[in-house]
Design an enzyme around this catalytic site. Structure first.
Site, PDB file in Angstrom:
ATOM      1  N   LYS B  27       0.828  -1.202   0.000  1.00 14.81           N
ATOM      2  CA  LYS B  27       0.000   0.000   0.000  1.00 14.81           C
ATOM      3  C   LYS B  27       0.867   1.258   0.000  1.00 14.81           C
ATOM      4  CE  LYS B  27      -3.776  -0.333   2.398  1.00 14.81           C
ATOM      5  NZ  LYS B  27      -4.461  -0.608   3.660  1.00 14.81           N
ATOM      6  N   ARG B  97      -3.348   2.899   8.680  1.00 16.84           N
ATOM      7  CA  ARG B  97      -3.663   1.630   8.019  1.00 16.84           C
ATOM      8  C   ARG B  97      -2.422   0.744   7.975  1.00 16.84           C
ATOM      9  NH1 ARG B  97      -6.778   5.220   4.823  1.00 16.84           N
ATOM     10  NH2 ARG B  97      -8.930   4.500   4.649  1.00 16.84           N
ATOM     11  N   GLY B 106      -8.128  -7.523   4.809  1.00 17.89           N
ATOM     12  CA  GLY B 106      -8.998  -7.718   5.967  1.00 17.89           C
ATOM     13  C   GLY B 106      -8.336  -8.417   7.135  1.00 17.89           C
ATOM     14  N   MET B 108      -5.556  -7.374   8.776  1.00 16.29           N
ATOM     15  CA  MET B 108      -4.943  -6.519   9.791  1.00 16.29           C
ATOM     16  C   MET B 108      -5.836  -5.306  10.031  1.00 16.29           C
ATOM     17  SD  MET B 108      -0.884  -6.834   9.354  1.00 16.29           S
ATOM     18  CE  MET B 108      -0.885  -6.135   7.736  1.00 16.29           C
ATOM     19  N   ARG B 341      -3.842  -1.578  -6.000  1.00  9.29           N
ATOM     20  CA  ARG B 341      -3.094  -2.837  -5.888  1.00  9.29           C
ATOM     21  C   ARG B 341      -3.613  -3.804  -6.938  1.00  9.29           C
ATOM     22  NH1 ARG B 341      -5.660  -4.866  -0.122  1.00  9.29           N
ATOM     23  NH2 ARG B 341      -7.816  -4.863  -0.819  1.00  9.29           N
ATOM     24  N   HIS B 457      -8.397 -45.598  -0.613  1.00  4.63           N
ATOM     25  CA  HIS B 457      -9.252 -46.075  -1.699  1.00  4.63           C
ATOM     26  C   HIS B 457     -10.234 -44.992  -2.121  1.00  4.63           C
ATOM     27  CE1 HIS B 457     -12.841 -48.270  -3.265  1.00  4.63           C
ATOM     28  NE2 HIS B 457     -11.903 -48.898  -3.951  1.00  4.63           N
ATOM     29  N   SER B 806      10.587 -43.119 -13.600  1.00  6.90           N
ATOM     30  CA  SER B 806       9.514 -42.224 -13.216  1.00  6.90           C
ATOM     31  C   SER B 806       9.537 -42.097 -11.694  1.00  6.90           C
ATOM     32  CB  SER B 806       8.161 -42.774 -13.684  1.00  6.90           C
ATOM     33  OG  SER B 806       7.141 -41.872 -13.328  1.00  6.90           O
ATOM     34  N   CYS B 873       5.492 -39.123 -11.350  1.00  5.54           N
ATOM     35  CA  CYS B 873       4.071 -39.429 -11.405  1.00  5.54           C
ATOM     36  C   CYS B 873       3.402 -39.383 -10.040  1.00  5.54           C
ATOM     37  CB  CYS B 873       3.827 -40.757 -12.107  1.00  5.54           C
ATOM     38  SG  CYS B 873       4.543 -42.177 -11.302  1.00  5.54           S
ATOM     39  N   TYR B 893       9.079 -35.082 -17.999  1.00  5.52           N
ATOM     40  CA  TYR B 893       7.643 -34.833 -17.905  1.00  5.52           C
ATOM     41  C   TYR B 893       7.137 -35.029 -16.480  1.00  5.52           C
ATOM     42  CZ  TYR B 893       6.939 -39.905 -17.789  1.00  5.52           C
ATOM     43  OH  TYR B 893       6.977 -41.218 -17.428  1.00  5.52           O
TER      44      TYR B 893
END
Lengths: 925, 925
Positions: B27, B97, B106, B108, B341, B457, B806, B873, B893
């Protein structure tokens, strides 16, 4: 040019030497050495181990040139001896013997008297003047060759011989005369023809070729492979083949041409040579085990040969600086040495011989220390099954606690206690044991369980008591209802005697003779030498004042692991523990609910405000009872633990005591059967249904990886606080008695430095409180177990907080390999048998994998704190390879169960000596 | 010289700048930036975050010089504005502030209108010409100051106000007149006196000092700490404090002096500015959320201000290249910007805005790709709970499968199926699920379990179906008997509606409005850009042809993990699986007994021979039945698996399919309740007692570390053989259809290269057999999971045999940390809350520990085979840090569940971009 595959020893000189064990095998190298030393050795040649490996590599073909070299060598021997292989005038008979680098007694095949056939049999009869002897020798040769080389069931020959005896109406082999033997030989040949489809090979060279092949094949026979697996020998080494003049026999009738003898007879504590060639035969059974009765007074019968033999034996012993296992023959009044090798022996014998040889100036102390296999000491510290006994092995489980014991099977702890106290010998058989069984375990000779691993309750408690235990024997199906157990079809009922061998895991039917341990003066002498060499410290794992005292007696230099939870199992303490646990789950759950309710009340809107307030008050009222129960139980445990620590500190007078805070998951302490749970619920005034729900709440899928170790102390800091208080109050008390106290508090299962920080905060705060109040301080260290891969990988971070490390190889192995010790029984034996794993990693440290973590842990730790004390407290079982590894990576000490302390001490000394000399460790071969 | 703690922004220039977020907070930096840019900003000063940390470091004292600097700055502002703090002529009112580096909306505290007291109130009345407004402002100030700074329960003030309204017989605050407010103020002051023991501070400087302290304190308030924990922000950063001219209000009556607005209103897909300053308020609720009704037509009401605002907003958006969350005030006809912001927004909004801004040329594609948080995409792929809804959270479990669903609670799968098929919405509640529950899970909207973890499961099956699941919610006590569950005192009965939030783990009472997912064109556009940047491949974990199709639809480039065992659960296949398992234990046990019996028979002496032979024959007869059952079951599974693979290969047309051989312990497949077991025993013609014994035999203490993974295939090579046959036969079949097939066979849980060798032998032999028979070959790879620490540590050895790797991060994390995912619920939340672990390591890769193993594994592997393909994986959940780590260590990957593929794709693109630019990833702040 082809490789040299055949090494000759003839005419007093050999092409090989005693250092060529790799190439010529132990036997071949020994024969070469003896030949070169001018000792009387029959002439012959050795086919190298390289020939064997080449044979296998080429699909079982002799390598190029080998056979021609062998024929040339044979020809040299014929010239030198004046005999001829297959000749009728003075026939050369040869033996074909296996001989690997490492002695594998009885594991491979030998063929004797090659060269016999219908013609040479006649010459033998003439030379010995004994027709029957010649027939008998020939008959035996066909039988041995048939069995070993041609693979014919020996029974077929024996059966035929039995027919003859029956027909003749005689009982002894010797009562069958020459004529009968002559026709028996024809029958034997017929058997060979029937079984193989070919005639018995009468061509001596064919006999030789086939025999060499048979010896090569025996390298891969089942017995040999099993032996190598057990003794961790390399399958790729191959065997050499020794072919030598077999001579003719003085003791013709018995055909006992070979004698084995040890230069010392360890078990009987006197020089074996004084009674040569008498009853003190090789222990391993490979040389024929006893000489004919009449040869007992051989010193008088053949004084010249006796003197020569004593000289030769002395010379060999001094040459090899070790007890020799000798084989020799006496042919027509002349002594021939057939083999010399370092003798195998029992632990007691090994210790005695090593000490004696130092006293005689044959070897020095360092050699003596290296001469004894650490594992052999186990025999000295526990009863063992007489190796000569014939045993009926019913099943094999895990060798959970060494020693051996016989007793009547019983299936519940109460009966075990009742009978045990009457002085009856019983063995407690359970699917698994729990703290409720403790009183029965105390009175039993040994414990057998069908489930659980090397760290199961039964195993750990038994080791602590130095009591034999076979655990996790899956083939044993316990049937409590009928008070019996079954293995396959065999039923063992209550009262039936069984014998357990906790060193090998064998479950044996009936009573078996045991050899009691004997701690000799020689042992004590050896252990003082051990202390001169070793650098690695040795501590014991001990949980009670009694264990601590035992550990000191065995030479432990402190306690490396005191498992505080083991104190929880004694007597009726378990009730306090259970009260603490069951109330804690309720207490913590209410505490959490209260926290949530308070937060909600704070945020609640006006119309919900009142209801929220009531909920908070309700919870505050509810929490009171479990909180009182919980803290009450903690308070009573504080008293009990303090007294234990007082006892341990006194016993360890001045030596450090490493105390581990609570480690196992809480559900290990609570009862799982309805009856005990109901009793408990009544005792602690908790509805049974609630108690059951709490026990259920404690259930874990994988308790090994669950809420245990420091994770308990972090969620329940009150428990760590109680334990720390007990330790410091005990330490202050004992210090005031004038005893030096060195507590080392160890936080288990740390994986992240923050865990250690959190627990260290609790311990240090409590220390401060106690010291302030008592106006007395005690120096202590605060450290951690390194038993998770993550702990090893972040050891530099952890070392910022820890004042010492102790590697826990059990858990480190379990986690690094993803292998539950308690569950591995289903596949680990298969793995080891099929060489997927070289060893059971819980017996021998997995250097390639787990070892890397040790190495990483030490390096990362030292990079931050070079002087940090690092130990290891998994059970390494005195395994020399593991100890040398610990020594190499730079640990300060190892810690093991009290009964293993001498083993670890010896291994540590050997590690230090190996380090110095670069020698290999722990084997006498 | 002391440090500079105060930065002024006044007279169109600021001492700070927009880049000084660390020091001035977001801020403060924004205000400085706006001031320097010449935008209309109220004057003021920022106290630095360093002052805050110094304040805490010194035991809550203002650092030296700070207060003096603040006073000097205040004085400058007084001069510049012509107002005076506490002055009566033209009083300066200031706001105080908080403002940390990262926006914590919200979380602080803020205090407004400092400077008001009895005197300045009068001036305010004069300046505004509104007596009542001045009293109301003062009344509000006391209340706010009382609550925020003095910690007095706000309700006490409200209660007093209510009394007044009751007394006056009015309902609205605005109906209370000036005179009443004047006495109310006295009552408010009395409350302050009563609660704090001190008078309400009327000295403006005292007010300022206390307010600064209050803002500092709010940094460590519970809300703030919770917020930082959830958003992974550093606790040590501290907050800045912004003090600025608070101005006077045009909209006096409502005192709504601040307005929040986004420069774009993503949810409604049109430019918010067109309707400024209208209903499209900040989503986070921090700016007051709606303007007075009459201001809706502000464009007409105040055209000049409207135009100015639009210009300013455009300028800020272009300056910051992002949607701005603006706060402004209009004082006496003049616009003041109070804050700007980067706006927080929903996933859909983030995607839309990013694409729009590229189209408008504000940002480039790379920036757009970096702008969207990968985790936000989850909202686009699953229903979510309307964030505006008021929910009653009953309990919080594990966020096992994302999305949200409402339905009536049911407690058994049959009811779930029955009602579900009728179209009723039900949620299946179970302690844990098993394969028997599958039919009910299919028809349920969502699944709630009280036990089990992220890989239980329920969790795995739900994720596979893209269905919401909350698992392991320990506070839920399921009571099947009464068809209800309890959480504390709250009872939820069968038929009661509940709502689950599988993305956060919340269990909510009742029905809650949900927002359905919407795959927009913008999303598709963004994903094409993603593919332009990313280097890391993304595959899916998919076990069925259906999953494979879904995965392709989401952009997966192959299957990274096909868990063959999941196929076992479908339909009545489970019967074949169970037949195989129960007969296998008998078959293997008999096979072993037979082996032993044969060996004994071979060695047996004559008199035992006959008995031994009979035993062998007996066993041979016995083994027949289980062998037939076992191999029969294998044969029927072969058929089923082959068809599955055919479907998967077709769906993946040309993309690689990595198929893992059987992994879980066998007991996971067998029933554990008596009824199902009895039925099964009848089906497979096995005595119930025997079946129970077999199930019992399969019990493991730590199944995670037990007989599973390749250990199954090694002991039961027939199973691997069956699976390999199914794969190769399917591959050949599909190849003949003209489809490119790329099977990659993956052996799980390898820790030692020998294990891989043993399984590779089986697979390659079967491949050869199938290809020979079919006269057709298919290229395939054979590789392994690296999911044990030992595998990573010996990756160089394993790479000698493997053709791909993997990493399985689930198991690797479990073993490296010794942490069971299913059991960690008891302490892991506590650990994360107390910062012992920075994150849940199953959600975000533990780079410090587990990451080292990945790194070691990759390095050791590449040292032997530089080109070996390496994937991962475990479910990384699209966590950007984890993906960037995978990218950095050089993996080829990642593979995740189909519904996470877009998340992983985006994270991969961000990783590649971060790599290139060195920018941070995945946060818009």
């Amino acid at each position: 040019m082809t490789k040299k595959y055949v090494y000759l020893f003839a005419d007093g000189k050999a092409e090989g030497s005693g250092t060529m064990k790799d190439l010529l095998g132990g036997k071949g190298a020994g024969l070469a050495e003896m030949t070169n030393a001018g000792l009387p050795v029959p002439q012959g040649f050795t086919i190298t181990t390289e020939a064997c490996t080449a044979y296998y590599a080429s699909g079982e073909k002799f390598p190029e040139g080998m056979w021609e070299e062998a024929l040339a060598a044979l020809s040299t021997i014929e010239t030198s001896t004046g005999k001829k292989f297959g000749g009728t005038a003075n026939p050369l008979l040869v033996s074909v013997r296996s001989g690997a680098k490492f002695s594998m007694p009885g594991m491979m095949d030998t063929v004797l008297n090659l060269g016999l056939n219908d013609e040479t049999r006649k010459s033998l009869a003439q030379l010995t003047g004994n027709e029957r002897f010649s027939y008998d020798a020939y008959r035996r040769f066909i039988q041995l060759f048939g069995k070993i080389v041609l693979g014919i069931d020996a029974e077929k020959f024996e059966h035929k011989f039995d027919e003859y005896k029956k027909k003749l109406g005689v009982k002894l082999d010797t009562e069958v005369g020459a004529e009968s033997l002559a026709t028996l030989i024809d029958d034997y040949k017929a058997i060979v023809k029937a079984e193989t489809g070919e005639d018995f090979p009468t061509d001596p060279l064919k006999q030789l070729e086939l025999s060499i092949r048979a010896v090569f094949a025996s390298w891969n026979g089942r017995r040999a492979r099993d032996y190598r697996r057990v003794h961790k020998l390399d399958d790729s080494l191959g065997t050499a083949v020794n072919v030598s003049d077999d001579g003719l026999r003085q003791y013709g009738r018995g055909f006992r041409h070979r004698r084995g003898i040890h230069t010392r007879c360890g078990d009987r504590r006197e020089s074996a040579l004084r009674r040569i060639p008498a009853e003190c035969a090789g222990e391993d059974g490979s040389p024929e085990s006893a000489l004919p009765r009449r040869s007992r007074s051989s010193k008088e019968e053949m004084p010249a040969i006796y003197d020569e033999f004593v000289q030769v034996a002395d010379r060999l012993e001094r040459h090899y600086k070790d007890v020799q296992d000798l084989e020799f023959t006496i042919e027509r009044g002349k002594l021939y040495m057939l083999q010399t090798r370092n003798a195998k022996r029992t632990g007691a014998s090994a210790v005695r011989v090593a000490v004696e040889m130092v006293e005689e100036g044959v070897i020095d102390k360092a050699t003596a220390v290296q001469r004894v296999e650490p594992a052999q000491l186990d025999q000295l510290l526990h009863p063992m099954i007489d190796p000569k006994a014939d045993v009926n092995v019913l099943a094999v489980g895990l060798p959970a606690s060494p020693g051996a014991a016989s007793g009547a099977a019983v299936f519940d702890p109460d009966t075990a206690e009742e009978l045990g106290k009457k002085g009856e010998k019983v063995i407690l058989v359970r699917t698994e044991t729990s703290p409720e069984d403790f009183h029965g375990m105390v009175e039993a000779q040994a414990i057998l369980t069908s489930r659980g691993g090397m760290t199961s309750h039964a195993a750990v408690v038994a080791r602590g008591m130095g009591k034999c235990c076979v655990a996790g024997c899956g083939d044993v199906v316990v049937d409590y209802a009928n008070q019996q157990f079954k293995v396959g079809e065999t039923v063992v009922r209550k009262g039936d005697w069984i014998t357990l061998d906790g060193s090998t895991g064998r479950v044996i039917i009936g009573k078996v003779p045991l050899i009691e341990p004997e701690i000799s003066g020689h042992f004590r002498t050896l252990m003082t030498w051990v202390d001169e060499f070793r650098k690695l410290g040795v501590r014991a794992n001990a949980d009670t004042p009694h264990d601590a005292t035992v550990a000191r007696g065995f030479g432990a230099e402190g306690i490396g692991l005191c498992r505080t939870e083991h104190m929880f199992f004694e007597g009726d303490r378990i009730d306090s523990v259970r009260r603490m646990i069951l109330s804690s789950t309720e207490y913590k759950s209410l505490e959490k609910q209260l926290e949530v309710a308070r937060a909600e009340a704070e945020k609640a809107s006006n119309d919900r405000k009142a209801a929220s307030g009531i909920r908070v008050q309700d919870l505050e009222a509810k929490i009171k009872r479990p909180s009182e129960l919980y803290h009450g139980a903690l308070a009573s445990l504080l008293e009990l633990q303090r007294e234990d620590f007082v006892g341990i500190f006194r016993a360890m007078n001045g030596f450090p005591v490493t105390i581990r805070t609570l480690d196992p998951p809480l559900h290990e302490f609570v009862p799982h059967d309805d009856k005990t749970l109901e009793d408990l619920a009544a005792k602690i005034d908790m509805p049974v249904k609630e108690a059951k729900a709490r026990v259920e709440q404690l259930h874990e899928f994988n308790p090994m990886l669950g809420h245990r170790g420091c994770r308990l102390g972090i969620v329940y800091p009150e428990i760590t606080e109680m334990q720390a208080r007990a330790i410091f109050e005990a330490a202050v008390k004992v210090k005031r008695e004038g005893i030096v106290v060195k507590p080392e508090i160890m936080i288990p299962l740390v994986g992240n430095v923050n865990e250690l920080k959190a627990q260290a905060d609790v311990v240090r705060r409590v220390a401060g409180e106690v010291f302030d109040r008592e106006k007395e301080t005690v120096d202590y260290l605060l450290g951690t177990m390194i038993e998770l891969p993550r702990a090893a990988l972040t050891a530099n971070r952890i070392a910022e907080v820890a004042e010492f490390f102790s590697f826990g190889t059990n858990d480190l192995t379990q986690t690094a390999m993803g292998l539950s010790r308690d569950d591995s029984g289903r596949f680990l034996p298969f793995y080891v048998e099929n060489k997927i794993f070289p060893d059971d990693p819980f017996q021998t440290l997995d250097q390639e994998g787990v070892g890397q973590l040790l190495d990483i842990g030490v390096q990362k730790c030292r990079s931050v704190r070079a002087d940090l004390k690092i130990g290891i407290c998994g059970e390494i079982r005195g395994d020399p390879e593991s100890v040398i590894f610990c020594h190499k990576v730079g640990l300060n000490y190892v810690s093991c169960s009290p009964y293993r302390v001498p083993i670890a001490l010896l291994a540590a000394a050997q590690a230090a000596l190996a380090d110095k000399t670069g020698a290999s460790v722990g084997t006498t071969a």
